[in-house]
Design a protein around this motif. Structure first.
Motif, short mmCIF file in Angstrom:
data_model
loop_
_atom_site.label_atom_id
_atom_site.label_comp_id
_atom_site.label_asym_id
_atom_site.label_seq_id
_atom_site.Cartn_x
_atom_site.Cartn_y
_atom_site.Cartn_z
N MET A 40 0.81 -1.22 0.00
CA MET A 40 0.00 0.00 0.00
C MET A 40 0.85 1.28 0.00
SD MET A 40 -2.75 -1.64 0.00
CE MET A 40 -4.09 -0.48 0.22
N ALA A 41 2.18 1.13 0.09
CA ALA A 41 3.04 2.32 0.20
C ALA A 41 3.25 2.99 -1.15
CB ALA A 41 4.38 1.92 0.80
N LYS A 42 3.64 4.26 -1.10
CA LYS A 42 3.96 4.99 -2.34
C LYS A 42 5.49 5.05 -2.48
CE LYS A 42 -0.17 7.55 -2.95
NZ LYS A 42 -0.87 6.33 -2.60
N TYR A 43 5.96 4.78 -3.70
CA TYR A 43 7.40 4.76 -3.93
C TYR A 43 7.77 5.84 -4.94
CZ TYR A 43 7.26 0.70 -1.11
OH TYR A 43 7.08 -0.12 -0.03
N PRO A 44 9.04 6.22 -4.99
CA PRO A 44 9.45 7.28 -5.92
C PRO A 44 9.04 6.97 -7.36
CG PRO A 44 11.27 6.64 -4.49
CD PRO A 44 10.15 5.71 -4.19
N THR A 47 10.18 4.11 -10.25
CA THR A 47 10.76 2.87 -9.72
C THR A 47 9.66 1.80 -9.65
OG1 THR A 47 10.37 3.56 -7.45
CG2 THR A 47 12.57 3.96 -8.33
N SER A 48 10.11 0.58 -9.76
CA SER A 48 9.19 -0.55 -9.80
C SER A 48 8.40 -0.69 -8.49
CB SER A 48 10.01 -1.82 -10.02
OG SER A 48 9.24 -2.94 -9.74
N ASP A 49 7.19 -1.21 -8.59
CA ASP A 49 6.48 -1.61 -7.37
C ASP A 49 6.85 -3.08 -7.10
OD1 ASP A 49 5.00 -3.20 -9.08
OD2 ASP A 49 3.40 -1.73 -9.29
N PHE A 50 6.12 -3.69 -6.18
CA PHE A 50 6.50 -5.04 -5.75
C PHE A 50 5.52 -6.11 -6.25
CE2 PHE A 50 8.41 -1.99 -2.89
CZ PHE A 50 9.71 -2.44 -2.79
N LYS A 51 4.73 -5.74 -7.24
CA LYS A 51 3.65 -6.66 -7.65
C LYS A 51 4.16 -7.96 -8.29
CE LYS A 51 -0.21 -3.55 -7.93
NZ LYS A 51 0.05 -2.12 -7.86
N HIS A 172 14.12 4.98 10.00
CA HIS A 172 14.10 5.25 8.57
C HIS A 172 12.82 4.74 7.90
CE1 HIS A 172 16.92 6.67 5.72
NE2 HIS A 172 17.11 5.55 5.07
N GLY A 173 11.81 4.46 8.72
CA GLY A 173 10.65 3.68 8.27
C GLY A 173 9.88 4.25 7.09
N SER A 174 9.77 5.57 7.01
CA SER A 174 8.95 6.10 5.92
C SER A 174 9.64 5.92 4.57
CB SER A 174 8.56 7.55 6.16
OG SER A 174 9.70 8.33 6.24
N ASN A 175 10.97 5.91 4.55
CA ASN A 175 11.67 5.65 3.28
C ASN A 175 11.50 4.20 2.85
OD1 ASN A 175 12.55 8.22 3.41
ND2 ASN A 175 14.72 7.75 3.63
N ILE A 176 11.45 3.32 3.81
CA ILE A 176 11.31 1.89 3.49
C ILE A 176 9.88 1.60 3.04
CG2 ILE A 176 11.37 -0.44 4.51
CD1 ILE A 176 13.54 0.60 6.44
N SER A 423 14.76 -3.30 -5.02
CA SER A 423 15.39 -2.66 -3.87
C SER A 423 14.32 -2.06 -2.95
CB SER A 423 16.33 -1.56 -4.39
OG SER A 423 16.39 -0.49 -3.49
N THR A 424 14.68 -1.88 -1.70
CA THR A 424 13.71 -1.35 -0.74
C THR A 424 13.08 -0.05 -1.23
OG1 THR A 424 15.04 -2.28 1.01
CG2 THR A 424 13.42 -0.69 1.67
N HIS A 425 13.87 0.85 -1.76
CA HIS A 425 13.26 2.10 -2.22
C HIS A 425 13.94 2.67 -3.47
CE1 HIS A 425 16.67 3.73 -0.24
NE2 HIS A 425 16.37 4.96 -0.57
#
Ligand code: BGP
Length: 469
Positions: A40-44, A47-51, A172-176, A423-425
């Motif tokens: 459910m998180a938003k990433y830059p 960059t790829s999502d995790f689907k 660092h949780g919000s970046n992850i 990658s994580t982010h």
């Protein structure tokens, strides 16, 4: 110390490699899996999502066969909590159990020791909506989830890891992607979540010892030595502050059953102290780990913090570019080279970190992550010449061997990552694996697996028990 004769890596050394569920599996909503905070998180942007990730969920047999060909003695992976309990709690999703059962069987058939992380960042979203780790019901949900894993897999898995990088989630949780910015900025609540995780972890360690007497269990924080930027006593003090806040807080709790005093006084000064319920410390003291697992990428250098009320947490630099008023300011180390992604490279710091952990806790150590993220290039003829990765790993293995010669009880080394993953982010283009996965950020291509140069190199290294470089 420059040892003339080096000790060998011990017999049965766990030469391995690592991944985590959400970064490698894909199949994010298949076979009953529920959404996690990561889904459910938003990433830059870009960059790829995790689907789909590396599609390991559908290709794990092929992947395990490659791990076996590389000679891995161990494979460290995580279970996606939301495959087992789609809503974090409630009814068990048998398809989730079946997947991990089959993965574990596949590993064992190939003589690869499974090292299982119970929780690697991907808290069920349903639990997050009810307050996440702030809500003590999450402690019960985690214990129930771990109990389920011990029930189904306890007779096959000998190494368990409780929580991956709890310290990075807090700092660092919000970046992850595990917290939104609002939660990340509520420092008092954050340290309450931290405390609740400590209680949950202790309960699970104790339960593991009761349910799986032949297994071993430990925490898996990210630990790195902290250097003062100069020999100014104030800088040394700042390094000492940050060591306690970033590192020792997370290991003094499980190993000694108490809060690190510097970290606690820092929390007091900042009004971050958590509410500790009556029997919490007793519970914490009752769950002692058998070993310490840790992830190491680089050291951190700090100076005295000169600013008032200054708190920075920038997205641009990893892993932590943080400063707190009167406590520490992270700065760069001019003596170290950097990766393409601006992470400092410090193999000697790895030895220093291993020694510090050994001296402080006197427990067996297991390296669960260490590696180099790079923009790998697929060349004609399906070749990836990742000499930079070989160089990085070789230097770290050399330092690990020196640390063993220094007397450190190192039981295994599992670099990040066994295979390319998201990658994580920083997306898919930041490659870490020994095995290339043919896709980019948005184009999934054919996802085929290609052995990199480092694959062949690591195979030789393992076969010689770390003697041949
Ligand atoms: C650790 C995490 C891993 C992994 C690794 C590399 O913090 O435990 O999940 O992602 O770092 O980090 P990144 O992907 O940000 O380069």
């Amino acid at each position: 110390m420059y040892h003339e004769e080096l000790k060998s890596f011990p017999e049965g050394f766990l030469w391995g490699a690592s991944t985590s569920a959400y970064q490698v599996e894909g199949a994010w909503n298949e076979d009953g899996k529920g959404p996690s905070v990561i889904d459910m998180a938003k990433y830059p942007e870009g960059t790829s999502d995790f689907k789909v990730a590396s599609d390991h969920y559908h290709r794990y047999k092929e992947d395990v066969a490659l791990f076996a060909e590389m000679g891995l003695k161990a494979y460290r992976f995580s279970v996606a909590w939301t495959r087992i309990f789609p809503q974090g709690t409630g009814e068990i999703n048998q398809k989730g159990i079946a997947f991990y059962d089959s993965l574990i069987n596949e590993l064992l058939e190939h003589n690869i020791e499974p090292i299982v992380t119970i929780y690697h960042f991907d808290l069920p979203y349903a639990l997050q909506q009810k307050g996440g780790w702030l809500n003590r019901e999450t402690i019960d949900a985690y214990v129930n989830y771990a109990k389920t894993l011990f029930t189904y897999f306890g007779n096959k898995v000998k190494y368990w890891l409780t929580i991956n990088e709890q310290n990075m989630m807090i700092l660092h949780g919000s970046n992850i992607g595990v917290f939104d910015k609002n939660i990340q900025n509520q420092r008092k609540e954050l340290f309450q979540q931290n405390h609740n995780m400590f209680v949950a972890q202790a309960k699970v360690i104790k339960m593991c010892h009761e349910m799986c007497p032949n297994a071993k269990i430990g925490p898996a924080p990210n630990i790195s030595s902290i250097y003062p930027a100069s020999c100014k006593p104030e800088d040394v003090l700042a390094a000492n502050n940050f060591s306690s806040i970033r590192n020792w807080l997370y290991l003094d709790i499980p190993v000694f059953g108490r809060y690190n005093s510097v970290a606690w006084s820092y929390m007091e000064e900042k009004s971050y102290t958590p509410t500790v319920q009556d029997d919490d410390m007793e519970i914490i003291a009752s769950g002692k780990p058998d070993f310490i697992a840790f992830n190491y990428y680089r050291t951190t250098t700090v100076t005295k913090n000169e600013y008032d009320n200054y708190l920075a947490d920038s997205r641009d630099e990893q892993p932590l570019d943080t400063a707190e008023s009167g406590v520490y300011t992270v700065s760069s180390n001019p003596h170290l080279e950097k990766t393409q992604f601006n992470w400092e490279i410090d193999p000697v710091g790895f030895r220093v970190t291993l020694r510090e952990l050994n001296e402080r806790y006197n427990l067996p150590l297991l390296v669960t992550e260490n590696g180099l993220g790079a923009l790998d290039r697929l060349e004609d003829g399906d070749v990836i010449n990742d000499d930079y990765r070989i160089e990085y790993l070789r230097k770290h293995i050399e330092q690990a061997r020196l640390a063993i010669t220094d007397g450190v009880q190192l039981i295994g080394y599992c670099p990040w990552s066994a295979i390319d993953l998201v990658s994580t982010h920083e997306g898919f283009s930041k490659h870490y694996g020994f095995i290339y996965v043919n896709r980019d950020e948005s184009d999934l291509k054919d996802l085929r697996r290609i052995k990199k140069k480092s694959f062949y190199w690591y195979k030789k290294t393992i076969a010689s028990n770390g003697e041949i470089f």
